[in-house]
Design a protein around this motif. Structure first.
Motif, PDB file in Angstrom:
ATOM      1  N   HIS A  58       0.828  -1.216   0.000  1.00 22.02           N
ATOM      2  CA  HIS A  58       0.000   0.000   0.000  1.00 22.02           C
ATOM      3  C   HIS A  58       0.856   1.257   0.000  1.00 22.02           C
ATOM      4  O   HIS A  58       0.338   2.358   0.050  1.00 22.02           O
ATOM      5  CB  HIS A  58      -0.943  -0.014   1.209  1.00 22.02           C
ATOM      6  CG  HIS A  58      -0.213  -0.148   2.509  1.00 22.02           C
ATOM      7  ND1 HIS A  58       0.189  -1.361   2.994  1.00 22.02           N
ATOM      8  CD2 HIS A  58       0.236   0.769   3.381  1.00 22.02           C
ATOM      9  CE1 HIS A  58       0.851  -1.182   4.131  1.00 22.02           C
ATOM     10  NE2 HIS A  58       0.901   0.103   4.384  1.00 22.02           N
ATOM     11  N   GLU A  59       2.183   1.084  -0.058  1.00 18.93           N
ATOM     12  CA  GLU A  59       3.079   2.242  -0.112  1.00 18.93           C
ATOM     13  C   GLU A  59       3.753   2.211  -1.470  1.00 18.93           C
ATOM     14  O   GLU A  59       4.749   1.514  -1.662  1.00 18.93           O
ATOM     15  CB  GLU A  59       4.142   2.135   0.995  1.00 18.93           C
ATOM     16  CG  GLU A  59       3.551   2.014   2.388  1.00 18.93           C
ATOM     17  CD  GLU A  59       4.637   1.806   3.451  1.00 18.93           C
ATOM     18  OE1 GLU A  59       5.831   1.796   3.118  1.00 18.93           O
ATOM     19  OE2 GLU A  59       4.252   1.645   4.616  1.00 18.93           O
ATOM     20  N   ASN A  83      -2.362   7.360  -2.578  1.00 20.43           N
ATOM     21  CA  ASN A  83      -2.988   7.304  -1.254  1.00 20.43           C
ATOM     22  C   ASN A  83      -3.883   6.070  -1.261  1.00 20.43           C
ATOM     23  O   ASN A  83      -4.921   6.064  -1.914  1.00 20.43           O
ATOM     24  CB  ASN A  83      -3.806   8.573  -1.026  1.00 20.43           C
ATOM     25  CG  ASN A  83      -4.452   8.592   0.343  1.00 20.43           C
ATOM     26  OD1 ASN A  83      -4.325   7.639   1.102  1.00 20.43           O
ATOM     27  ND2 ASN A  83      -5.138   9.671   0.652  1.00 20.43           N
ATOM     28  N   TYR A 126      -7.110   8.751  -6.107  1.00 24.25           N
ATOM     29  CA  TYR A 126      -6.172   8.317  -5.076  1.00 24.25           C
ATOM     30  C   TYR A 126      -4.719   8.666  -5.424  1.00 24.25           C
ATOM     31  O   TYR A 126      -3.800   8.318  -4.685  1.00 24.25           O
ATOM     32  CB  TYR A 126      -6.297   6.804  -4.849  1.00 24.25           C
ATOM     33  CG  TYR A 126      -7.644   6.411  -4.304  1.00 24.25           C
ATOM     34  CD1 TYR A 126      -7.954   6.642  -2.965  1.00 24.25           C
ATOM     35  CD2 TYR A 126      -8.618   5.846  -5.118  1.00 24.25           C
ATOM     36  CE1 TYR A 126      -9.191   6.301  -2.460  1.00 24.25           C
ATOM     37  CE2 TYR A 126      -9.864   5.503  -4.620  1.00 24.25           C
ATOM     38  CZ  TYR A 126     -10.146   5.737  -3.297  1.00 24.25           C
ATOM     39  OH  TYR A 126     -11.375   5.400  -2.796  1.00 24.25           O
ATOM     40  N   SER A 140       7.383   6.499  -2.463  1.00 21.68           N
ATOM     41  CA  SER A 140       6.570   5.545  -1.704  1.00 21.68           C
ATOM     42  C   SER A 140       6.713   5.788  -0.203  1.00 21.68           C
ATOM     43  O   SER A 140       5.981   5.200   0.592  1.00 21.68           O
ATOM     44  CB  SER A 140       6.926   4.106  -2.075  1.00 21.68           C
ATOM     45  OG  SER A 140       8.315   3.921  -2.041  1.00 21.68           O
ATOM     46  N   GLU A 143       3.341   7.721   1.827  1.00 23.18           N
ATOM     47  CA  GLU A 143       2.208   7.097   2.542  1.00 23.18           C
ATOM     48  C   GLU A 143       2.507   6.913   4.035  1.00 23.18           C
ATOM     49  O   GLU A 143       1.733   7.382   4.887  1.00 23.18           O
ATOM     50  CB  GLU A 143       1.812   5.775   1.873  1.00 23.18           C
ATOM     51  CG  GLU A 143       0.450   5.252   2.300  1.00 23.18           C
ATOM     52  CD  GLU A 143       0.417   4.508   3.623  1.00 23.18           C
ATOM     53  OE1 GLU A 143      -0.649   4.409   4.229  1.00 23.18           O
ATOM     54  OE2 GLU A 143       1.477   4.023   4.065  1.00 23.18           O
ATOM     55  N   SER A 146       2.412  10.179   5.733  1.00 23.46           N
ATOM     56  CA  SER A 146       1.068  10.720   5.983  1.00 23.46           C
ATOM     57  C   SER A 146       0.447  10.103   7.241  1.00 23.46           C
ATOM     58  O   SER A 146      -0.339  10.745   7.929  1.00 23.46           O
ATOM     59  CB  SER A 146       0.160  10.534   4.761  1.00 23.46           C
ATOM     60  OG  SER A 146      -0.218   9.193   4.603  1.00 23.46           O
ATOM     61  N   THR A 279      -4.321   7.411   7.975  1.00 24.61           N
ATOM     62  CA  THR A 279      -4.191   8.794   7.513  1.00 24.61           C
ATOM     63  C   THR A 279      -5.555   9.464   7.479  1.00 24.61           C
ATOM     64  O   THR A 279      -6.564   8.816   7.191  1.00 24.61           O
ATOM     65  CB  THR A 279      -3.592   8.861   6.102  1.00 24.61           C
ATOM     66  OG1 THR A 279      -4.574   8.416   5.151  1.00 24.61           O
ATOM     67  CG2 THR A 279      -2.376   7.968   5.984  1.00 24.61           C
ATOM     68  N   PHE A 283      -2.503  13.178   3.403  1.00 27.03           N
ATOM     69  CA  PHE A 283      -1.653  12.720   2.294  1.00 27.03           C
ATOM     70  C   PHE A 283      -1.061  13.894   1.513  1.00 27.03           C
ATOM     71  O   PHE A 283       0.109  13.897   1.150  1.00 27.03           O
ATOM     72  CB  PHE A 283      -2.441  11.788   1.368  1.00 27.03           C
ATOM     73  CG  PHE A 283      -1.553  10.863   0.590  1.00 27.03           C
ATOM     74  CD1 PHE A 283      -1.082   9.688   1.147  1.00 27.03           C
ATOM     75  CD2 PHE A 283      -1.165  11.185  -0.708  1.00 27.03           C
ATOM     76  CE1 PHE A 283      -0.246   8.838   0.437  1.00 27.03           C
ATOM     77  CE2 PHE A 283      -0.319  10.344  -1.422  1.00 27.03           C
ATOM     78  CZ  PHE A 283       0.140   9.172  -0.853  1.00 27.03           C
TER      79      PHE A 283
END
Ligand SMILES: [Zn+2]
Ligand SMILES: [Zn+2]
Length: 329
Positions: A58-59, A83, A126, A140, A143, A146, A279, A283
């Motif tokens: 997710h990063e 994000n 996103y 990366s 994320e 954030s 977050t 972001f």
């Protein structure tokens, strides 16, 4: 395309899967880098996602290489960070503005395929465009940054506070960098791993120790941050909050972790115990702070492995070695 795939709890392998195609409001990103994080381990252990198989990660950041028919705000070749957290805008919490507590609670890399792949498909909303001087391979880090900003958003803070952070991994170090920027008088860090403490020293931490007993702060600390999720660290930290101070639970503990509080002390000393989750409206600010150079990627990113070695990257991470570990497709 090549992608890391968690096929079932406990098993991750690199596979060939079909290239993604964008829906009307989506774009395809050629991933430049994808960071590993504790959340990936929780997913691998089957704690978060109930939809296997899934591409974790997710990063991530990269270059826009395909556009859906209705995408207006991005163009081919744009460098973007993603994000990854979904916001439904329909549930009770989204409607209260607490989108990080959304009941859907999904995201790229946690409930839909993420960035540990050559390509990732994501909604254009996103994506955040990177300024020219920011390299996608470094971005990366935005994320997790954030998340750290969200951590700072929820605490009561004053200029000149003494800050104690447990855990000198990536998140702890990010909290330290933010604490310095937010006017902390001192930042001290506790970690059992000397290598991690060395990185904290490199970044200008005031004191790095393996036990807070080594530090001489008779009043305690106005802000104590747990960035470990570890029961012993949490328990130790709860006892070191100064009167009027705050304990921030920032690290992700396992479901079973328990710690004891002293209600009288919390009452008598007006101690705040605060959580911070993912977050919330942070972001964009993370991207701005990152572009302004708040983090040195050369220090924060300790390992870049080829995507093929995703399982090895996970093992490296599990061994607690290094700081931010990334895979690079
Ligand atoms: Zn993460
Ligand atoms: Zn929601």
């Amino acid at each position: 395309m090549k992608a890391a795939v968690i096929t079932r709890p406990g098993l991750v392998e690199v596979q060939n899967i079909p290239d993604p195609t964008p829906g009307p409001h989506e774009v395809v990103i050629a991933v430049a880098s994808c960071g590993l994080c504790g959340t990936d381990l929780h997913i691998l252990e089957g704690e978060f996602a109930d939809t296997f198989p899934i591409v974790p990660g997710h990063e991530f950041a990269g270059e826009v290489v395909a556009l859906g028919s209705d995408v207006r705000d991005l163009k081919l070749g744009d460098q973007v960070a993603v994000n990854p957290s979904f916001i439904c805008y329909e549930c009770r919490y989204c409607r209260k503005g607490l989108t990080n507590l959304c009941e859907i609670a999904g995201g790229y890399g946690t409930s839909l395929n993420g960035g540990a792949a050559e390509f990732a498909v994501v909604g254009s909303k996103y994506c955040i465009k990177l300024p020219e001087h920011v390299r996608a391979i470094d971005a990366s880090l935005i994320e997790p940054l954030s998340c750290a900003i969200r951590g700072y958003d929820v605490i009561r803070r004053q200029m000149g506070s003494h800050v104690l952070i447990y855990g000198a991994g990536t998140m702890g170090l990010m909290m330290m960098e933010l604490a310095k920027r937010a006017g902390a008088a001192t930042v001290s860090m506790v970690d059992l791993n000397e290598d991690k403490l060395a990185a904290a020293n490199t970044l200008g931490c005031d004191a790095t120790v393996t036990s807070a007993n080594e530090l001489d702060y008779p009043y305690g600390w106005e802000l104590v941050v747990d960035a470990t999720g570890n029961q012993h660290a949490i328990q130790d930290g709860l006892g070191r909050v100064d009167r009027g101070g705050t304990f921030l639970q920032f690290g992700v503990a396992s479901y079973a972790t328990r710690a004891t509080i002293e209600p009288y002390k919390i009452f008598r000393n007006e101690i705040t115990i605060q959580g911070s989750m993912a977050t919330l409206n942070s972001f964009e600010r993370a991207a701005d702070l990152f572009a302004a150079g708040v983090l040195d990627p050369e220090v924060f990113i300790s390992d870049r492995l080829p995507l093929d070695q995703y399982p090895e990257a996970i093992k490296l991470f599990q061994a607690g070695k290094g700081r931010k570990i990334q895979v690079v497709p």
